[in-house]
Design a protein around this motif. Structure first.
Motif, PDB file in Angstrom:
ATOM      1  N   LEU A 181       0.854  -1.176   0.000  1.00 24.85           N
ATOM      2  CA  LEU A 181       0.000   0.000   0.000  1.00 24.85           C
ATOM      3  C   LEU A 181       0.896   1.233   0.000  1.00 24.85           C
ATOM      4  CD1 LEU A 181      -2.716   1.463   0.370  1.00 24.85           C
ATOM      5  CD2 LEU A 181      -2.588   0.897   2.816  1.00 24.85           C
ATOM      6  N   VAL A 182       0.754   2.082  -1.023  1.00 24.92           N
ATOM      7  CA  VAL A 182       1.626   3.245  -1.200  1.00 24.92           C
ATOM      8  C   VAL A 182       0.784   4.516  -1.143  1.00 24.92           C
ATOM      9  CG1 VAL A 182       3.327   4.384  -2.679  1.00 24.92           C
ATOM     10  CG2 VAL A 182       3.138   1.871  -2.690  1.00 24.92           C
TER      11      VAL A 182
ATOM     12  N   LEU B   1       3.599  -1.187   3.865  1.00 18.95           N
ATOM     13  CA  LEU B   1       3.032   0.161   3.800  1.00 18.95           C
ATOM     14  C   LEU B   1       4.154   1.129   3.500  1.00 18.95           C
ATOM     15  CD1 LEU B   1       0.937   2.439   4.287  1.00 18.95           C
ATOM     16  CD2 LEU B   1       1.566   2.323   6.726  1.00 18.95           C
ATOM     17  N   VAL B   2       3.984   1.913   2.434  1.00 24.85           N
ATOM     18  CA  VAL B   2       4.948   2.974   2.114  1.00 24.85           C
ATOM     19  C   VAL B   2       4.275   4.303   2.425  1.00 24.85           C
ATOM     20  CG1 VAL B   2       6.380   4.051   0.348  1.00 24.85           C
ATOM     21  CG2 VAL B   2       6.005   1.574   0.305  1.00 24.85           C
ATOM     22  N   ASN B   3       4.710   4.939   3.493  1.00 27.06           N
ATOM     23  CA  ASN B   3       4.179   6.244   3.883  1.00 27.06           C
ATOM     24  C   ASN B   3       4.942   7.332   3.121  1.00 27.06           C
ATOM     25  OD1 ASN B   3       2.043   5.912   5.832  1.00 27.06           O
ATOM     26  ND2 ASN B   3       3.575   5.098   7.241  1.00 27.06           N
ATOM     27  N   ASN B   4       4.402   7.662   1.962  1.00 30.14           N
ATOM     28  CA  ASN B   4       5.062   8.632   1.096  1.00 30.14           C
ATOM     29  C   ASN B   4       4.344   9.975   1.044  1.00 30.14           C
ATOM     30  OD1 ASN B   4       6.721   9.545  -1.360  1.00 30.14           O
ATOM     31  ND2 ASN B   4       4.623   9.542  -2.159  1.00 30.14           N
TER      32      ASN B   4
ATOM     33  N   ASN C 290       2.647  15.511   7.147  1.00 27.48           N
ATOM     34  CA  ASN C 290       3.928  14.804   7.098  1.00 27.48           C
ATOM     35  C   ASN C 290       4.179  13.886   8.286  1.00 27.48           C
ATOM     36  OD1 ASN C 290       4.217  16.369   4.838  1.00 27.48           O
ATOM     37  ND2 ASN C 290       5.972  17.531   5.555  1.00 27.48           N
ATOM     38  N   VAL C 291       3.674  14.259   9.453  1.00 27.98           N
ATOM     39  CA  VAL C 291       3.925  13.464  10.660  1.00 27.98           C
ATOM     40  C   VAL C 291       2.677  12.684  11.068  1.00 27.98           C
ATOM     41  CG1 VAL C 291       4.676  13.499  13.067  1.00 27.98           C
ATOM     42  CG2 VAL C 291       5.658  15.126  11.426  1.00 27.98           C
TER      43      VAL C 291
ATOM     44  N   ASN D 262       8.876   4.406   5.788  1.00 27.93           N
ATOM     45  CA  ASN D 262       8.553   5.816   5.919  1.00 27.93           C
ATOM     46  C   ASN D 262       9.536   6.676   5.129  1.00 27.93           C
ATOM     47  OD1 ASN D 262       6.381   5.284   7.594  1.00 27.93           O
ATOM     48  ND2 ASN D 262       7.598   5.447   9.470  1.00 27.93           N
ATOM     49  N   ILE D 263       8.993   7.508   4.250  1.00 31.11           N
ATOM     50  CA  ILE D 263       9.847   8.352   3.420  1.00 31.11           C
ATOM     51  C   ILE D 263      10.227   9.594   4.200  1.00 31.11           C
ATOM     52  CG2 ILE D 263      10.122   9.491   1.199  1.00 31.11           C
ATOM     53  CD1 ILE D 263       9.672   6.398   1.146  1.00 31.11           C
TER      54      ILE D 263
END
Length: 274
Positions: A12-13, A81-84, A108-109, A133-134
């Protein structure tokens, strides 16, 4: 894992409509994942082969809960999970209102935390998962005239590394990917401070020019996307992955250079008075 895997893992991105998120969705698909990409208006997102786009606003508790519930109902799991999803912000710290600063942290946070809290119960239940996390090299160093943005990335750094220690025993890893300047339109899309102060005008203009110049030599988002895939698939992942040569150099210098010398270099690079 290959594209022929009969039971592909689910990634999931967030923020997958453009830039790093879109490149990550493409590279994860190529690596054999079933990929769900999100954007605030999935219906208007340009299609990407092998990626299903769903609506998500990371600043909304309801939107996050709805999205994760739909993914679990349809796919049964979330493996990565990609938190972008994020937003840029620039200008002197004093020039940004508390409201504008809160909005930056909200995306962002707290957006990262919302998404993480939503998927963690499912990852713990399945005994495995990766949360990528990016962050940014600006989560490692001072960033004059980008203080609020840097503060959000420093927060993501501290949160991610701490959380990784908490969830490792449950088979879950939390990993930071730290890009340098990346060709994502950051210089044109970033919000500038909403309460400009004349005392900062000259240096603010210099900062704007420096960002524009840096973006001319920025990495392609695919550089970062390939590092995201490595973070998602490495058998023994590191807590931090830098993405691109600039990020690698900055990370090394931050660790090895005495703080006085590093401070002096920051001022020189940002054309600040000695």
């Amino acid at each position: 894992m290959t594209s022929q895997d009969p039971n592909p893992q689910v990634a999931l991105v967030t923020g997958a409509s453009t830039g790093i998120g879109r490149a990550a969705a493409r590279e994860l698909t190529a690596a054999g994942f079933t990929v769900i990409g999100t954007s605030r208006n999935a219906g208007r997102t340009e299609p990407l082969a092998g990626v299903e786009f769903l609506d998500l606003d990371v600043v909304s508790d309801e939107s996050v809960a709805t999205l994760v519930s739909e993914v679990i109902e349809r796919f049964g799991r979330v493996d990565v999970l990609v938190n972008n999803a994020g937003a840029g912000m620039a200008g002197a710290a004093e020039e940004s209102s508390i409201g504008q600063t809160k909005a930056s942290f909200e995306t962002n946070v707290f957006g990262t935390i919302r998404m993480t809290n939503a998927v963690l119960p499912h990852m713990r239940a399945q005994g495995a998962g990766r949360i990528v996390n990016i962050s940014s090299i600006l989560g490692l160093i001072p960033a004059p005239y980008m203080a609020v943005y840097a503060a959000t990335k420093h927060a993501v750094e501290g949160y991610s590394e701490s959380l990784d220690h908490e969830v490792r025993e449950h088979g879950v890893r939390v990993i930071l990917v730290e890009p340098g300047y990346t060709s994502t339109g950051f210089d044109t899309n970033a919000a500038w401070s909403d309460s400009p102060i004349p005392a900062y005008a000259r240096q603010r203009d210099i900062a704007r020019d420096l960002v524009t110049s840096a973006m001319e030599k920025a990495d392609d988002p695919t550089v970062v996307a390939k590092v995201i895939v490595a973070a998602a698939t490495d058998a023994n992942p590191r807590v931090r992955y830098t993405a691109g040569s600039l990020a690698g150099r900055v990370s090394t210098l931050r660790r090895l250079v005495p703080w006085r010398a590093f401070d002096k270099q920051i001022r020189k690079l940002n054309q600040l008075p000695a």
